[in-house]
Design a protein around this motif. Structure first.
Motif, PDB file in Angstrom:
ATOM      1  N   ASP A  62      67.257  47.492  59.476  1.00  0.00           N
ATOM      2  CA  ASP A  62      68.017  47.324  60.719  1.00  0.00           C
ATOM      3  C   ASP A  62      68.632  45.923  60.718  1.00  0.00           C
ATOM      4  OD1 ASP A  62      68.974  47.032  63.355  1.00  0.00           O
ATOM      5  OD2 ASP A  62      67.419  48.363  64.131  1.00  0.00           O
ATOM      6  N   GLN A  63      69.952  45.853  60.729  1.00  0.00           N
ATOM      7  CA  GLN A  63      70.639  44.564  60.643  1.00  0.00           C
ATOM      8  C   GLN A  63      70.564  43.756  61.937  1.00  0.00           C
ATOM      9  OE1 GLN A  63      74.638  45.241  59.298  1.00  0.00           O
ATOM     10  NE2 GLN A  63      73.992  45.956  57.268  1.00  0.00           N
ATOM     11  N   ASN A  64      70.182  44.400  63.019  1.00  0.00           N
ATOM     12  CA  ASN A  64      70.057  43.711  64.303  1.00  0.00           C
ATOM     13  C   ASN A  64      68.742  42.924  64.326  1.00  0.00           C
ATOM     14  OD1 ASN A  64      69.954  42.799  66.913  1.00  0.00           O
ATOM     15  ND2 ASN A  64      69.966  44.835  67.863  1.00  0.00           N
TER      16      ASN A  64
ATOM     17  N   SER B  50      66.247  43.472  67.143  1.00  0.00           N
ATOM     18  CA  SER B  50      65.660  44.793  67.386  1.00  0.00           C
ATOM     19  C   SER B  50      64.174  44.801  67.059  1.00  0.00           C
ATOM     20  CB  SER B  50      66.370  45.851  66.546  1.00  0.00           C
ATOM     21  OG  SER B  50      65.998  45.735  65.184  1.00  0.00           O
TER      22      SER B  50
ATOM     23  N   VAL C 289      62.713  47.223  65.521  1.00  0.00           N
ATOM     24  CA  VAL C 289      62.571  47.757  64.162  1.00  0.00           C
ATOM     25  C   VAL C 289      62.579  46.614  63.149  1.00  0.00           C
ATOM     26  CG1 VAL C 289      63.653  49.164  62.367  1.00  0.00           C
ATOM     27  CG2 VAL C 289      63.584  49.988  64.724  1.00  0.00           C
ATOM     28  N   TYR C 290      63.534  45.709  63.304  1.00  0.00           N
ATOM     29  CA  TYR C 290      63.631  44.557  62.400  1.00  0.00           C
ATOM     30  C   TYR C 290      62.336  43.739  62.439  1.00  0.00           C
ATOM     31  CZ  TYR C 290      65.114  39.940  60.733  1.00  0.00           C
ATOM     32  OH  TYR C 290      65.201  38.738  60.059  1.00  0.00           O
TER      33      TYR C 290
ATOM     34  N   LYS D  17      66.244  52.683  51.828  1.00  0.00           N
ATOM     35  CA  LYS D  17      67.319  51.854  52.368  1.00  0.00           C
ATOM     36  C   LYS D  17      68.056  51.114  51.264  1.00  0.00           C
ATOM     37  CE  LYS D  17      66.574  52.922  56.629  1.00  0.00           C
ATOM     38  NZ  LYS D  17      67.548  53.753  57.369  1.00  0.00           N
TER      39      LYS D  17
END
Length: 350
Positions: A278-280, A283, A285-286, A345
């Motif tokens: 997750d690039q955010n 977040s 998830v990151y 990924k």
């Protein structure tokens, strides 16, 4: 009771159980009664209760068989011997092997997948292809051993079955992509029929432990990465503690390799891998992925003797030895799930 007599009792219990389940293709009640009478006569001195407890009448065959099984188990228990029930998976493996070998010896020859030297044409009765493999010779040639007795007796030894299928894939099936693919499909279809948690992948029979609908379709680095993961997948299924430990070592080593392919210091490497999921960076998830990477490497480098043989960690604290197979499997599956996600990924992003 000596071990030979104990094994004899166990063998008769299994025969009786097989008769009841229909594995021996019993056609009438006489087959059951004949086996019951045989057991009663053989053990008339050790277990006289058998003759006194069976009725041998129409309609009592299952009741009589279960009585005999119970008395045989009681006889073992009275002599401090535990009878271990055959697992459902072992019964499935036996049924699979029976069906697989029937297919292998009769139908496979007509699929044109075997190398020519392993099939024979007979002109009799219109002409038929026959399997022509000397299993003992082939095993001595490629494994240095005789064809396993467990396969002849169908003991349900999945390790020997795995070895057989892998030898067939590598040496007996034609060496081309289509033949290997078609053989793999046939094997996996039969494994699926008997609901066994194994799949043939790239010539290796693997136990399916990780549940996912996504497959890894790219090799990042075979020697430093993929090969170690494959070794670990086989070794974690062993009952040997040290092999399970080695599986965990290989897997953590693979995770460390993937981390090392990222640029910068350790914190930056974790951030880059987390960003592939997750690039955010704000977040949850990151944050979860980054923290999990940090936690798993802390477990391996600081808490337990994973990958390292040093008695003390970098903080001069004692590193604990891993002696619990179930806890090792927990750590393995935790790390495997993260590594699998990162591999997916990596494949997608590349």
């Amino acid at each position: 009771m000596n071990s030979i007599k104990a094994q004899m009792v166990i063998d008769y219990i299994k025969k009786m159980e097989n008769v009841i389940s229909g594995i021996d293709n019993v056609e009438d009640t006489n087959d059951i009664f004949e086996l019951i009478i045989e057991i009663a006569n053989i053990f008339q001195n050790e277990i006289p209760e058998i003759k006194n407890s069976i009725l041998l009448r129409n309609g009592t065959e299952i009741r009589d068989a279960n009585t005999v099984i119970g008395l045989l188990k009681l006889y073992l228990a009275n002599n401090d011997i535990e009878y271990k029930e055959e697992s459902e998976e072992n019964r499935k493996i036996k049924r699979f092997w029976t069906a697989f070998m029937l297919w292998f010896e009769t139908e496979l020859v007509n699929l044109e997948l075997l190398k020519e030297k392993y099939v024979r044409w007979d002109n009799w009765n219109g002409g038929t292809w026959y399997l022509d493999i000397d299993f003992d010779y082939e095993y001595k040639m490629y494994r240095g051993t005789n064809y396993p007795e467990s396969l002849k007796r169908n003991d349900g030894n999945i390790s020997d079955i795995k070895n057989f299928i892998e030898i067939a894939y590598k040496y007996w099936i034609k060496n081309d992509g289509k033949s290997h693919y078609d053989f793999t499909i046939e094997v996996n279809e039969r494994l699926k029929i008997f609901k066994l948690p194994y799949r043939l992948q790239n010539g290796i029979l693997r136990k399916q432990g990780y549940k996912t609908t996504y497959g890894i379709d790219k090799i990042l680095n075979y020697r430093m990465f993929e090969r170690k993961i494959r070794f670990s997948e086989d070794m974690i299924n062993s009952r040997d503690l040290m092999e399970k430990k080695s599986a965990l070592d290989f897997l953590i080593d693979s995770l460390q390799y993937l981390i090392s392919t990222q640029e910068g210091n350790r914190a930056k490497q974790y951030s880059q891998l987390a960003a592939t999921v997750d690039q955010n960076t704000n977040s949850k998830v990151y944050v979860v992925i980054k923290n999990e990477l940090n936690e798993l490497m802390k477990l391996s480098n600081e808490y337990f003797d994973i990958r390292h043989n040093d008695y003390l960690n970098a903080s001069k604290q004692q590193r604990e030895a891993l002696n619990d197979s179930q806890f090792i499997e927990y750590l393995y599956n935790r790390a495997y799930a993260l590594l699998y996600l990162l591999r997916l990924k990596q494949t997608i992003n590349d």
